[in-house]
Design an enzyme around this catalytic site. Sequence first.
Site, PDB file in Angstrom:
ATOM      1  N   ASP A  30     -63.816 -80.365  11.320  1.00 33.77           N
ATOM      2  CA  ASP A  30     -62.943 -79.325  11.871  1.00 33.77           C
ATOM      3  C   ASP A  30     -63.369 -79.031  13.308  1.00 33.77           C
ATOM      4  O   ASP A  30     -64.551 -78.945  13.618  1.00 33.77           O
ATOM      5  CB  ASP A  30     -63.036 -78.056  11.013  1.00 33.77           C
ATOM      6  CG  ASP A  30     -61.910 -77.088  11.314  1.00 33.77           C
ATOM      7  OD1 ASP A  30     -61.021 -76.934  10.457  1.00 33.77           O
ATOM      8  OD2 ASP A  30     -61.908 -76.484  12.410  1.00 33.77           O
ATOM      9  N   ILE A  31     -62.390 -78.869  14.179  1.00 34.75           N
ATOM     10  CA  ILE A  31     -62.676 -78.650  15.607  1.00 34.75           C
ATOM     11  C   ILE A  31     -63.314 -77.291  15.850  1.00 34.75           C
ATOM     12  O   ILE A  31     -64.007 -77.091  16.845  1.00 34.75           O
ATOM     13  CB  ILE A  31     -61.366 -78.814  16.429  1.00 34.75           C
ATOM     14  CG1 ILE A  31     -61.674 -79.135  17.878  1.00 34.75           C
ATOM     15  CG2 ILE A  31     -60.477 -77.573  16.323  1.00 34.75           C
ATOM     16  CD1 ILE A  31     -60.477 -79.642  18.668  1.00 34.75           C
ATOM     17  N   ASN A  86     -55.191 -73.806   2.280  1.00 33.92           N
ATOM     18  CA  ASN A  86     -54.311 -72.711   2.684  1.00 33.92           C
ATOM     19  C   ASN A  86     -52.872 -73.209   2.628  1.00 33.92           C
ATOM     20  O   ASN A  86     -52.564 -74.290   3.136  1.00 33.92           O
ATOM     21  CB  ASN A  86     -54.652 -72.248   4.103  1.00 33.92           C
ATOM     22  CG  ASN A  86     -56.038 -71.635   4.187  1.00 33.92           C
ATOM     23  OD1 ASN A  86     -56.455 -70.911   3.282  1.00 33.92           O
ATOM     24  ND2 ASN A  86     -56.754 -71.918   5.257  1.00 33.92           N
ATOM     25  N   GLY A  92     -52.256 -68.307   4.967  1.00 31.94           N
ATOM     26  CA  GLY A  92     -52.954 -68.404   6.247  1.00 31.94           C
ATOM     27  C   GLY A  92     -52.967 -69.803   6.825  1.00 31.94           C
ATOM     28  O   GLY A  92     -53.813 -70.127   7.653  1.00 31.94           O
ATOM     29  N   GLN A  93     -52.015 -70.628   6.409  1.00 37.13           N
ATOM     30  CA  GLN A  93     -51.966 -72.000   6.931  1.00 37.13           C
ATOM     31  C   GLN A  93     -51.546 -71.996   8.392  1.00 37.13           C
ATOM     32  O   GLN A  93     -50.573 -71.320   8.766  1.00 37.13           O
ATOM     33  CB  GLN A  93     -50.982 -72.836   6.095  1.00 37.13           C
ATOM     34  CG  GLN A  93     -50.979 -74.316   6.473  1.00 37.13           C
ATOM     35  CD  GLN A  93     -50.092 -75.147   5.533  1.00 37.13           C
ATOM     36  OE1 GLN A  93     -49.458 -74.616   4.628  1.00 37.13           O
ATOM     37  NE2 GLN A  93     -50.047 -76.444   5.780  1.00 37.13           N
ATOM     38  N   HIS A  99     -53.974 -80.162   4.051  1.00 37.55           N
ATOM     39  CA  HIS A  99     -55.384 -80.500   4.247  1.00 37.55           C
ATOM     40  C   HIS A  99     -56.260 -79.693   3.304  1.00 37.55           C
ATOM     41  O   HIS A  99     -55.967 -78.542   2.991  1.00 37.55           O
ATOM     42  CB  HIS A  99     -55.818 -80.280   5.702  1.00 37.55           C
ATOM     43  CG  HIS A  99     -55.457 -78.933   6.264  1.00 37.55           C
ATOM     44  ND1 HIS A  99     -54.186 -78.644   6.701  1.00 37.55           N
ATOM     45  CD2 HIS A  99     -56.194 -77.819   6.459  1.00 37.55           C
ATOM     46  CE1 HIS A  99     -54.160 -77.398   7.149  1.00 37.55           C
ATOM     47  NE2 HIS A  99     -55.365 -76.864   7.001  1.00 37.55           N
ATOM     48  N   HIS A 101     -59.897 -78.097   3.171  1.00 41.28           N
ATOM     49  CA  HIS A 101     -61.119 -77.745   3.887  1.00 41.28           C
ATOM     50  C   HIS A 101     -62.298 -77.948   2.942  1.00 41.28           C
ATOM     51  O   HIS A 101     -62.244 -77.539   1.771  1.00 41.28           O
ATOM     52  CB  HIS A 101     -61.133 -76.257   4.267  1.00 41.28           C
ATOM     53  CG  HIS A 101     -60.114 -75.825   5.248  1.00 41.28           C
ATOM     54  ND1 HIS A 101     -60.394 -75.599   6.563  1.00 41.28           N
ATOM     55  CD2 HIS A 101     -58.795 -75.545   5.086  1.00 41.28           C
ATOM     56  CE1 HIS A 101     -59.301 -75.195   7.192  1.00 41.28           C
ATOM     57  NE2 HIS A 101     -58.310 -75.146   6.321  1.00 41.28           N
TER      58      HIS A 101
HETATM   59  P1  5GP Z   1     -55.429 -73.984   8.221  1.00 40.21           P
HETATM   60  O1  5GP Z   1     -55.523 -72.542   8.659  1.00 40.21           O
HETATM   61  O2  5GP Z   1     -54.097 -74.590   8.572  1.00 40.21           O
HETATM   62  O3  5GP Z   1     -55.797 -74.152   6.774  1.00 40.21           O
HETATM   63  O4  5GP Z   1     -56.573 -74.740   9.007  1.00 40.21           O
HETATM   64  C1  5GP Z   1     -56.341 -75.618  10.070  1.00 40.21           C
HETATM   65  C2  5GP Z   1     -57.681 -76.082  10.556  1.00 40.21           C
HETATM   66  O5  5GP Z   1     -57.487 -77.161  11.437  1.00 40.21           O
HETATM   67  C3  5GP Z   1     -58.485 -75.010  11.313  1.00 40.21           C
HETATM   68  O6  5GP Z   1     -59.743 -74.821  10.673  1.00 40.21           O
HETATM   69  C4  5GP Z   1     -58.620 -75.586  12.721  1.00 40.21           C
HETATM   70  O7  5GP Z   1     -59.874 -75.306  13.305  1.00 40.21           O
HETATM   71  C5  5GP Z   1     -58.420 -77.073  12.486  1.00 40.21           C
HETATM   72  N1  5GP Z   1     -57.822 -77.778  13.611  1.00 40.21           N
HETATM   73  C6  5GP Z   1     -56.730 -77.408  14.307  1.00 40.21           C
HETATM   74  N2  5GP Z   1     -56.449 -78.306  15.262  1.00 40.21           N
HETATM   75  C7  5GP Z   1     -57.401 -79.265  15.171  1.00 40.21           C
HETATM   76  C8  5GP Z   1     -57.630 -80.474  15.908  1.00 40.21           C
HETATM   77  O8  5GP Z   1     -56.920 -80.843  16.841  1.00 40.21           O
HETATM   78  N3  5GP Z   1     -58.698 -81.221  15.515  1.00 40.21           N
HETATM   79  C9  5GP Z   1     -59.512 -80.851  14.486  1.00 40.21           C
HETATM   80  N4  5GP Z   1     -60.530 -81.656  14.197  1.00 40.21           N
HETATM   81  N5  5GP Z   1     -59.315 -79.726  13.771  1.00 40.21           N
HETATM   82  C10 5GP Z   1     -58.257 -78.942  14.106  1.00 40.21           C
END
Ligand code: 5GP
Length: 117
Positions: A30-31, A86, A92-93, A99, A101
Site C-alpha cells: 500500500d502506498i 472495504n 469506506g472504499q 482489493h 488489505h
Molecule cells: P480502500 O479505502 O479503497 O479500501 O483502500 C485503498 C487503498 O489503496 C488505500 O490504503 C490507499 O493507500 C491505497 N492506494 C491508493 N492509491 C494507490 C496507489 O497508486 N498505489 C498503491 N500502492 N496504493 C494505493
Amino acid sequence: MSDCIFCKIVRKEIPAKIIYEDQYCIAFHDINPAAPVHFLIIPKVHIVSLYEVDDAHQLTLGKMLGLAPKLAKQQGCENGFRTIINTGEVGGQEVFHLHIHVISSNNVLPAMIHRSQ
Ligand code: 5GP
Ligand code: ZN
C-alpha cells in the site's frame, strides 16, 4: 477500465512495489501504509467491489484469499494479521477496484470499529 489506478498497476503503467503476481491476481505494498505491514491483493480483472462479485469470480476470489496467509508469512507476520475488504461508500472504499488489505504489526492492531458503550 482505462482510468482505474489499480488496473494501471496491473498493466504496469504506474509503479508499485509488487510482491506477487500470477494470472489471477497481483499483490503490492500500500502506498500509504497503516501499519508496518500493509499490502493489497487485487484481481487482475476489474471488479468494482465485493458488491459486484458473482459466481464467475469464485476461482479468483479463492486464489486471492488463499494468498493472504502465504504472503503475510513472507512479509514476516509471525503472530497474525488482519484482512479488510472495504465495500462501497459505507464501507469506506476509496479505490473502486476490489482489493483485500492485509495489515500487520508487532503489536495488537487497534479495534476497527469502536463500540459506543
Ligand atoms: P480502500 O479505502 O479503497 O479500501 O483502500 C485503498 C487503498 O489503496 C488505500 O490504503 C490507499 O493507500 C491505497 N492506494 C491508493 N492509491 C494507490 C496507489 O497508486 N498505489 C498503491 N500502492 N496504493 C494505493
Ligand atoms: Zn480496475
